[in-house]
Design a protein around this motif. Structure first.
Motif, short mmCIF file in Angstrom:
data_model
loop_
_atom_site.label_atom_id
_atom_site.label_comp_id
_atom_site.label_asym_id
_atom_site.label_seq_id
_atom_site.Cartn_x
_atom_site.Cartn_y
_atom_site.Cartn_z
N ARG A 213 12.90 -3.61 1.83
CA ARG A 213 12.27 -3.75 3.15
C ARG A 213 10.88 -4.41 2.99
O ARG A 213 10.50 -5.27 3.76
CB ARG A 213 12.10 -2.38 3.82
CG ARG A 213 13.21 -2.08 4.83
CD ARG A 213 12.85 -0.91 5.73
NE ARG A 213 12.67 0.33 4.99
CZ ARG A 213 13.67 1.14 4.62
NH1 ARG A 213 14.91 0.83 4.92
NH2 ARG A 213 13.43 2.24 3.95
N HIS A 214 10.16 -4.00 1.94
CA HIS A 214 8.85 -4.62 1.68
C HIS A 214 9.03 -6.07 1.24
O HIS A 214 8.24 -6.95 1.61
CB HIS A 214 8.09 -3.83 0.62
CG HIS A 214 7.64 -2.49 1.12
ND1 HIS A 214 6.48 -2.33 1.86
CD2 HIS A 214 8.21 -1.26 1.03
CE1 HIS A 214 6.35 -1.06 2.19
NE2 HIS A 214 7.39 -0.39 1.71
N ALA A 215 10.07 -6.32 0.45
CA ALA A 215 10.33 -7.69 0.00
C ALA A 215 10.60 -8.60 1.21
O ALA A 215 10.08 -9.72 1.29
CB ALA A 215 11.53 -7.71 -0.95
N ALA A 216 11.41 -8.09 2.14
CA ALA A 216 11.75 -8.90 3.33
C ALA A 216 10.48 -9.21 4.13
O ALA A 216 10.27 -10.35 4.57
CB ALA A 216 12.76 -8.16 4.19
N ARG A 217 9.63 -8.21 4.27
CA ARG A 217 8.38 -8.41 5.02
C ARG A 217 7.49 -9.44 4.31
O ARG A 217 6.95 -10.35 4.93
CB ARG A 217 7.65 -7.07 5.13
CG ARG A 217 6.76 -6.95 6.35
CD ARG A 217 6.25 -5.52 6.52
NE ARG A 217 7.33 -4.56 6.71
CZ ARG A 217 7.36 -3.33 6.19
NH1 ARG A 217 6.38 -2.89 5.43
NH2 ARG A 217 8.38 -2.52 6.43
N ASN A 218 7.38 -9.30 2.99
CA ASN A 218 6.54 -10.25 2.24
C ASN A 218 7.09 -11.67 2.31
O ASN A 218 6.32 -12.64 2.38
CB ASN A 218 6.44 -9.82 0.77
CG ASN A 218 5.57 -8.58 0.60
OD1 ASN A 218 4.80 -8.25 1.49
ND2 ASN A 218 5.70 -7.92 -0.54
N ALA A 219 8.42 -11.79 2.28
CA ALA A 219 9.04 -13.13 2.34
C ALA A 219 8.75 -13.78 3.70
O ALA A 219 8.42 -14.98 3.77
CB ALA A 219 10.54 -13.04 2.09
N VAL A 220 8.83 -13.00 4.77
CA VAL A 220 8.53 -13.55 6.10
C VAL A 220 7.07 -13.99 6.16
O VAL A 220 6.75 -15.10 6.60
CB VAL A 220 8.85 -12.50 7.21
CG1 VAL A 220 8.28 -12.94 8.55
CG2 VAL A 220 10.35 -12.27 7.30
N THR A 221 6.17 -13.12 5.67
CA THR A 221 4.74 -13.46 5.69
C THR A 221 4.46 -14.75 4.93
O THR A 221 3.64 -15.57 5.34
CB THR A 221 3.92 -12.30 5.06
OG1 THR A 221 4.24 -11.11 5.75
CG2 THR A 221 2.43 -12.55 5.15
N ALA A 222 5.18 -14.93 3.80
CA ALA A 222 4.93 -16.12 2.97
C ALA A 222 5.77 -17.31 3.40
O ALA A 222 5.72 -18.37 2.76
CB ALA A 222 5.23 -15.78 1.51
#
Ligand code: SAM
Length: 249
Positions: free
Chosen positions: A87-96
């Motif tokens: 879930r954190h990975a998905a959020r970080n990918a969207v942010t980047a």
């Protein structure tokens, strides 16, 4: 099939993911930094150039590495078995604005095609928590000929000096070198280790040849968010982490 230690490790990481990212997220977000002391890949050179490579991150957590390597031109699949971490990975990918492929899967039975990657790597990822008798053949299977496995993990010496009664790192050996492969570690995970010769023979049995072994040493005045892992003085004097680099024939 997911093994028992994979299930318990998954439960641990699912429960710990949010707190782990609060404590370590900023250090990890620097991207392409190795291990507890955040030593830059630019100084270590363990991965080298990744542009144009098919890369699998094996136990990606919040995918800081995967996102950074994609920005360098790699095509990255970031695998982790913890939905909490992903879930954190998905959020970080969207942010980047990164198009890293996130894959929820257990490392001992990877649902990916044979010979589909040039590089499999992790930084204290699934190589630390999978039984090497299962992870090494899986990685050898998904690597192309000439492809590399690069992984950072805690050293066997680090585990052997862990004083489980005082729950701290000591300067004396606390356990025998031989025989112990599985460490039910203090933080609540089941971790795997092999004696050095066993690693080399296991790699060789699966067509993998050791290219390098980098023992990480924190730079002078280094700091870390992983304060519970190892005291700075210990890690300055003995290797607490090591990066293996092996190549498929
Ligand atoms: C210490 S974190 C490291 C991740 C990342 N490099 C970081 O520093 O945050 C270990 C990760 O390995 C994952 N992991 C542990 N065992 C695994 C397994 N058997 N298969 C896939 N992932 C696993 C955990 O879910 C966790 O996200």
């Amino acid at each position: 099939m997911t093994s028992e230690h994979e299930r318990s490790n998954r439960d641990f990481w699912d429960a710990d993911a949010d707190n782990y990212q609060v404590v370590h997220g900023d250090q990890l977000a620097r991207g392409q930094v190795w291990g507890v002391w955040g030593i830059p890949e630019a100084d270590v050179g363990a991965l080298g150039k990744v542009a144009g490579l098919d890369v699998l991150e094996y136990g990606c957590g919040a995918a800081a590495w995967a996102i950074a390597l994609e920005a360098e031109g790699a095509r990255v699949v970031a695998l982790d078995q913890s939905r909490g971490q992903l879930r954190h990975a998905a959020r970080n990918a969207v942010t980047a604005c990164a198009s890293v492929s996130l894959l929820c899967a257990a490392g001992e039975s990877v649902p990916l095609r044979d010979e589909s990657f040039d590089l499999v790597f992790c930084d204290h990822g699934a190589m630390s928590f999978c039984d090497p008798a299962r992870s090494v053949p899986e990685i050898a299977r998904v690597l192309r000929s000439g492809g590399r496995l690069v992984f950072n993990k805690a050293t066997l010496l680090y585990y052997l000096c862990w004083n489980s009664t005082k729950r701290k790192q000591s300067r004396r050996l606390q356990s025998p070198y031989f025989d112990q492969r599985v460490f039910d570690f203090d933080e609540g995970t089941t971790d795997f280790q092999l004696p050095y010769g066993d690693w080399i023979r296991l790699f060789a049995a699966h067509g993998l040849v050791v290219v390098d072994l980098v023992e990480l040493r924190p730079p002078v005045d280094a700091s870390t968010t992983y304060t519970e892992f190892v005291p700075y003085e210990w890690a300055r004097n003995w290797p607490a982490e090591e990066i293996w680099s092996v190549r498929k024939r």
